[in-house]
Design a protein around this motif. Structure first.
Motif, PDB file in Angstrom:
ATOM      1  N   ALA A 133       0.830  -1.204   0.000  1.00  0.00           N
ATOM      2  CA  ALA A 133       0.000   0.000   0.000  1.00  0.00           C
ATOM      3  C   ALA A 133       0.865   1.254   0.000  1.00  0.00           C
ATOM      4  CB  ALA A 133      -0.922  -0.001   1.207  1.00  0.00           C
ATOM      5  N   ALA A 134       2.106   1.112   0.494  1.00  0.00           N
ATOM      6  CA  ALA A 134       3.032   2.250   0.556  1.00  0.00           C
ATOM      7  C   ALA A 134       4.458   1.721   0.501  1.00  0.00           C
ATOM      8  CB  ALA A 134       2.801   3.036   1.839  1.00  0.00           C
ATOM      9  N   PRO A 135       5.392   2.551   0.069  1.00  0.00           N
ATOM     10  CA  PRO A 135       6.792   2.125   0.071  1.00  0.00           C
ATOM     11  C   PRO A 135       7.271   1.884   1.505  1.00  0.00           C
ATOM     12  CG  PRO A 135       6.514   4.160  -1.173  1.00  0.00           C
ATOM     13  CD  PRO A 135       5.225   3.894  -0.468  1.00  0.00           C
ATOM     14  N   PRO A 136       8.271   1.021   1.672  1.00  0.00           N
ATOM     15  CA  PRO A 136       8.822   0.827   3.014  1.00  0.00           C
ATOM     16  C   PRO A 136       9.366   2.157   3.560  1.00  0.00           C
ATOM     17  CG  PRO A 136       9.683  -0.819   1.500  1.00  0.00           C
ATOM     18  CD  PRO A 136       8.927   0.188   0.674  1.00  0.00           C
ATOM     19  N   GLU A 137       9.123   2.409   4.825  1.00  0.00           N
ATOM     20  CA  GLU A 137       9.595   3.654   5.435  1.00  0.00           C
ATOM     21  C   GLU A 137      11.114   3.743   5.382  1.00  0.00           C
ATOM     22  OE1 GLU A 137       8.776   6.361   9.283  1.00  0.00           O
ATOM     23  OE2 GLU A 137       7.297   4.995   8.470  1.00  0.00           O
ATOM     24  N   GLY A 138      11.621   4.914   4.999  1.00  0.00           N
ATOM     25  CA  GLY A 138      13.056   5.142   4.956  1.00  0.00           C
ATOM     26  C   GLY A 138      13.754   4.510   3.764  1.00  0.00           C
ATOM     27  N   ALA A 139      13.005   3.996   2.791  1.00  0.00           N
ATOM     28  CA  ALA A 139      13.610   3.348   1.625  1.00  0.00           C
ATOM     29  C   ALA A 139      14.378   4.372   0.794  1.00  0.00           C
ATOM     30  CB  ALA A 139      12.546   2.676   0.773  1.00  0.00           C
ATOM     31  N   GLU A 140      15.518   3.927   0.268  1.00  0.00           N
ATOM     32  CA  GLU A 140      16.387   4.780  -0.536  1.00  0.00           C
ATOM     33  C   GLU A 140      16.868   3.980  -1.745  1.00  0.00           C
ATOM     34  OE1 GLU A 140      19.653   7.612   1.078  1.00  0.00           O
ATOM     35  OE2 GLU A 140      20.645   5.696   0.662  1.00  0.00           O
ATOM     36  N   CYS A 141      16.918   4.619  -2.893  1.00  0.00           N
ATOM     37  CA  CYS A 141      17.422   3.982  -4.108  1.00  0.00           C
ATOM     38  C   CYS A 141      18.925   3.740  -3.949  1.00  0.00           C
ATOM     39  CB  CYS A 141      17.161   4.884  -5.317  1.00  0.00           C
ATOM     40  SG  CYS A 141      17.860   4.258  -6.865  1.00  0.00           S
ATOM     41  N   ILE A 142      19.356   2.505  -4.130  1.00  0.00           N
ATOM     42  CA  ILE A 142      20.781   2.200  -3.966  1.00  0.00           C
ATOM     43  C   ILE A 142      21.610   2.625  -5.174  1.00  0.00           C
ATOM     44  CG2 ILE A 142      20.340   0.331  -2.341  1.00  0.00           C
ATOM     45  CD1 ILE A 142      21.006  -1.633  -4.582  1.00  0.00           C
ATOM     46  N   ILE A 143      20.968   3.123  -6.206  1.00  0.00           N
ATOM     47  CA  ILE A 143      21.688   3.615  -7.389  1.00  0.00           C
ATOM     48  C   ILE A 143      21.832   5.126  -7.339  1.00  0.00           C
ATOM     49  CG2 ILE A 143      21.626   3.817  -9.910  1.00  0.00           C
ATOM     50  CD1 ILE A 143      20.282   1.040  -9.945  1.00  0.00           C
ATOM     51  N   THR A 144      20.721   5.829  -7.102  1.00  0.00           N
ATOM     52  CA  THR A 144      20.750   7.297  -7.128  1.00  0.00           C
ATOM     53  C   THR A 144      20.782   7.926  -5.741  1.00  0.00           C
ATOM     54  OG1 THR A 144      18.340   7.477  -7.082  1.00  0.00           O
ATOM     55  CG2 THR A 144      19.392   7.298  -9.265  1.00  0.00           C
ATOM     56  N   TYR A 145      20.533   7.132  -4.706  1.00  0.00           N
ATOM     57  CA  TYR A 145      20.451   7.595  -3.313  1.00  0.00           C
ATOM     58  C   TYR A 145      19.280   8.533  -3.063  1.00  0.00           C
ATOM     59  CZ  TYR A 145      24.993   5.419  -3.134  1.00  0.00           C
ATOM     60  OH  TYR A 145      26.011   4.511  -3.233  1.00  0.00           O
ATOM     61  N   ASP A 146      18.319   8.581  -3.993  1.00  0.00           N
ATOM     62  CA  ASP A 146      17.104   9.363  -3.774  1.00  0.00           C
ATOM     63  C   ASP A 146      16.203   8.613  -2.809  1.00  0.00           C
ATOM     64  OD1 ASP A 146      17.835  11.325  -5.615  1.00  0.00           O
ATOM     65  OD2 ASP A 146      16.831  10.307  -7.286  1.00  0.00           O
ATOM     66  N   ASP A 147      15.405   9.346  -2.045  1.00  0.00           N
ATOM     67  CA  ASP A 147      14.397   8.711  -1.202  1.00  0.00           C
ATOM     68  C   ASP A 147      13.367   8.049  -2.107  1.00  0.00           C
ATOM     69  OD1 ASP A 147      15.606   9.617   1.123  1.00  0.00           O
ATOM     70  OD2 ASP A 147      14.337  11.417   1.245  1.00  0.00           O
ATOM     71  N   ILE A 148      12.876   6.907  -1.677  1.00  0.00           N
ATOM     72  CA  ILE A 148      11.829   6.228  -2.442  1.00  0.00           C
ATOM     73  C   ILE A 148      10.488   6.548  -1.799  1.00  0.00           C
ATOM     74  CG2 ILE A 148      10.856   3.988  -3.088  1.00  0.00           C
ATOM     75  CD1 ILE A 148      13.693   3.002  -3.554  1.00  0.00           C
ATOM     76  N   ASP A 149       9.581   7.062  -2.637  1.00  0.00           N
ATOM     77  CA  ASP A 149       8.235   7.397  -2.173  1.00  0.00           C
ATOM     78  C   ASP A 149       7.218   6.872  -3.187  1.00  0.00           C
ATOM     79  OD1 ASP A 149       8.244   9.186  -4.337  1.00  0.00           O
ATOM     80  OD2 ASP A 149       8.741  10.915  -3.077  1.00  0.00           O
ATOM     81  N   GLU A 150       5.975   7.331  -3.091  1.00  0.00           N
ATOM     82  CA  GLU A 150       4.910   6.844  -3.978  1.00  0.00           C
ATOM     83  C   GLU A 150       5.165   7.184  -5.449  1.00  0.00           C
ATOM     84  OE1 GLU A 150       4.430   8.715  -1.248  1.00  0.00           O
ATOM     85  OE2 GLU A 150       3.501   7.265   0.104  1.00  0.00           O
ATOM     86  N   THR A 151       6.022   8.171  -5.714  1.00  0.00           N
ATOM     87  CA  THR A 151       6.267   8.590  -7.101  1.00  0.00           C
ATOM     88  C   THR A 151       7.337   7.757  -7.803  1.00  0.00           C
ATOM     89  OG1 THR A 151       7.969  10.218  -6.527  1.00  0.00           O
ATOM     90  CG2 THR A 151       5.649  10.980  -6.531  1.00  0.00           C
ATOM     91  N   ASN A 152       8.146   7.001  -7.040  1.00  0.00           N
ATOM     92  CA  ASN A 152       9.229   6.251  -7.682  1.00  0.00           C
ATOM     93  C   ASN A 152       9.424   4.846  -7.104  1.00  0.00           C
ATOM     94  OD1 ASN A 152      10.380   6.886  -5.217  1.00  0.00           O
ATOM     95  ND2 ASN A 152      12.125   7.978  -6.061  1.00  0.00           N
TER      96      ASN A 152
END
Length: 177
Positions: free
Chosen positions: A20-39
């Protein structure tokens, strides 16, 4: 339904449905961007058909899917290393997106089958852009092996010529033969 982790305690549990939602505190291991509902992106593995959170953003996973086959082809066309060529041809043309860090497979899983992108709810096949399946893949693979067979059979131009040695034996009376 959540699958028990067969690999280690750090691997995410698989699910039969999307999160239903991304895991809290998730981060892309390639770009280091925060992962949210948009990505946020999930991948489904075969044969279990369970879904797992990707360890990279949706855009990064999609870039892998659209470039992996083409990069493999470039390596086939440009490699001047017989060992690399042998490894590429032994494994064969890739078909589905794969990355052991971004999209890890659990024991018993064969490949990533589908991708799901939260931003638009889109589910897509994980087939690589340009990849071939079934008989078409086998014919393509056989042709590549035939084309490169001569290259793989030639000794490296940098290899040293074999050194001839003559065995010498000494008899009990000290004479060499």
């Amino acid at each position: 339904q959540v699958a028990e982790n067969a690999m280690d305690d750090d691997a995410p549990a698989g699910s039969a449905s999307h999160a239903a939602a991304p895991p809290e505190g998730a981060e892309c291991i390639i770009t280091y961007d925060d992962i949210d509902e948009t990505n946020y992106c999930e991948y489904q593995t075969a044969p279990s058909q369970l879904w797992f959170p990707a360890k990279a953003s949706s855009d990064a996973v999609e870039q892998l899917r659209t470039t992996q086959f083409h990069r493999w082809m470039e390596r086939i066309q440009q490699s001047d290393c017989a060992a690399e060529m042998r490894r590429l041809l032994d494994k064969g043309p890739p078909t589905y997106v794969e990355d052991a860090t971004v999209l890890p497979l659990r024991e018993g899983e064969t490949h990533v089958a589908r991708l799901w992108h939260m931003r638009d709810g889109r589910e897509t096949d994980a087939l690589l852009d340009g990849a071939k399946l079934g008989t078409e893949r086998q014919v393509f693979w056989d042709e590549l092996r035939e084309i490169h067979a001569a290259t793989l059979a030639k000794p490296s131009e940098n290899a040293e010529a074999p050194v001839e040695t003559t065995a010498t034996t000494t008899t009990t009376n000290g004479a060499s033969t």
